[in-house]
Design a protein around this motif. Structure first.
Motif, PDB file in Angstrom:
ATOM      1  N   ALA A 116       0.887  -1.173   0.049  1.00 47.11           N
ATOM      2  CA  ALA A 116      -0.140   0.079   0.097  1.00 47.11           C
ATOM      3  C   ALA A 116       0.886   1.171   0.154  1.00 47.11           C
ATOM      4  O   ALA A 116       1.884   1.405   0.743  1.00 47.11           O
ATOM      5  CB  ALA A 116      -0.947   0.010   1.106  1.00 47.11           C
ATOM      6  N   GLU A 117       0.271   2.188  -0.806  1.00 46.80           N
ATOM      7  CA  GLU A 117       1.115   3.403  -1.083  1.00 46.80           C
ATOM      8  C   GLU A 117       0.147   4.748  -0.700  1.00 46.80           C
ATOM      9  O   GLU A 117      -1.014   4.496  -0.684  1.00 46.80           O
ATOM     10  CB  GLU A 117       1.720   3.621  -2.349  1.00 46.80           C
ATOM     11  N   ALA A 118       0.622   5.944  -0.366  1.00 40.92           N
ATOM     12  CA  ALA A 118      -0.330   7.248  -0.605  1.00 40.92           C
ATOM     13  C   ALA A 118      -1.076   7.101  -1.526  1.00 40.92           C
ATOM     14  O   ALA A 118      -2.237   7.880  -1.562  1.00 40.92           O
ATOM     15  CB  ALA A 118       0.774   8.245  -0.518  1.00 40.92           C
ATOM     16  N   SER A 119      -0.497   6.692  -2.843  1.00 45.20           N
ATOM     17  CA  SER A 119      -1.438   6.859  -4.080  1.00 45.20           C
ATOM     18  C   SER A 119      -2.516   6.287  -3.828  1.00 45.20           C
ATOM     19  O   SER A 119      -3.471   6.607  -4.747  1.00 45.20           O
ATOM     20  CB  SER A 119      -0.579   6.690  -5.185  1.00 45.20           C
ATOM     21  N   HIS A 120      -2.748   5.134  -3.303  1.00 42.15           N
ATOM     22  CA  HIS A 120      -4.070   4.402  -2.833  1.00 42.15           C
ATOM     23  C   HIS A 120      -5.039   5.125  -2.270  1.00 42.15           C
ATOM     24  O   HIS A 120      -6.028   4.914  -2.518  1.00 42.15           O
ATOM     25  CB  HIS A 120      -3.660   3.138  -2.435  1.00 42.15           C
ATOM     26  N   ILE A 121      -4.682   6.105  -1.336  1.00 46.66           N
ATOM     27  CA  ILE A 121      -5.469   6.970  -0.759  1.00 46.66           C
ATOM     28  C   ILE A 121      -6.033   8.076  -1.617  1.00 46.66           C
ATOM     29  O   ILE A 121      -6.921   8.510  -1.574  1.00 46.66           O
ATOM     30  CB  ILE A 121      -4.752   7.510   0.519  1.00 46.66           C
TER      31      ILE A 121
END
Length: 160
Positions: A116-121
């Motif tokens: 999971a990465e910030a881009s998923h948020i």
């Protein structure tokens, strides 16, 4: 009193493990309060209880927990879910937005949190979720995955 974690683990007051959990009543009470706060909060932030329970059922299935799946099935049936929410709960992926994005996020965090990465948020925000909704969703994901792991651990301890 039997709480949801006892129920998920198949514990009864006659079980030694039931009594052992009560050595730390603040943990028993805290887990139950957390469960209620993520599934039926006073302010649902626009994430309705039937959506929350459908997501919980989906995570229980992803974690291969038939006991919790059955419990969430009962709860969901009582909340009058739409067909889209039933599809979400069953693990389907062909969903309308924002449910499709929410489902992908739930699946990602449940199955492969390490990637999971910030881009998923950002994807959640692009799908229309606001910050309080993203936080509420994150809390729900964290709790249900915690619940499945604790229930599994308690079942293993009980069977030993």
């Amino acid at each position: 009193m039997i709480d949801a974690m006892d129920k998920a683990a198949g514990l009864s007051p006659e079980d030694a493990l039931f009594a052992t959990r009560r050595f730390r009543p603040e943990f028993v009470q805290g887990a139950e309060e957390c469960r209620l706060s993520v599934l039926r909060p006073a302010n649902d932030q626009g994430l309705a209880p039937n959506l929350r329970v459908a997501l919980a059922r989906r995570m229980a299935a992803l974690n291969a927990d038939p006991v919790l799946m059955a419990e969430y099935d009962v709860q969901l049936a009582q909340l009058g879910p739409t067909e889209q929410l039933m599809a979400l709960a069953r693990g389907e992926t062909d969903l309308e937005e924002p449910l499709a994005t929410i489902a992908r996020h739930v699946d990602l965090i449940t199955l492969t949190p390490k990637i999971a990465e910030a881009s998923h948020i950002v994807l959640l925000a692009q799908a229309g979720l606001n910050n309080p909704q993203i936080v509420a969703l994150s809390e729900l994901i964290a709790f249900v995955n915690f619940q499945t792991r604790v229930a599994t651990g308690l079942r293993l301890m009980r069977s030993a």
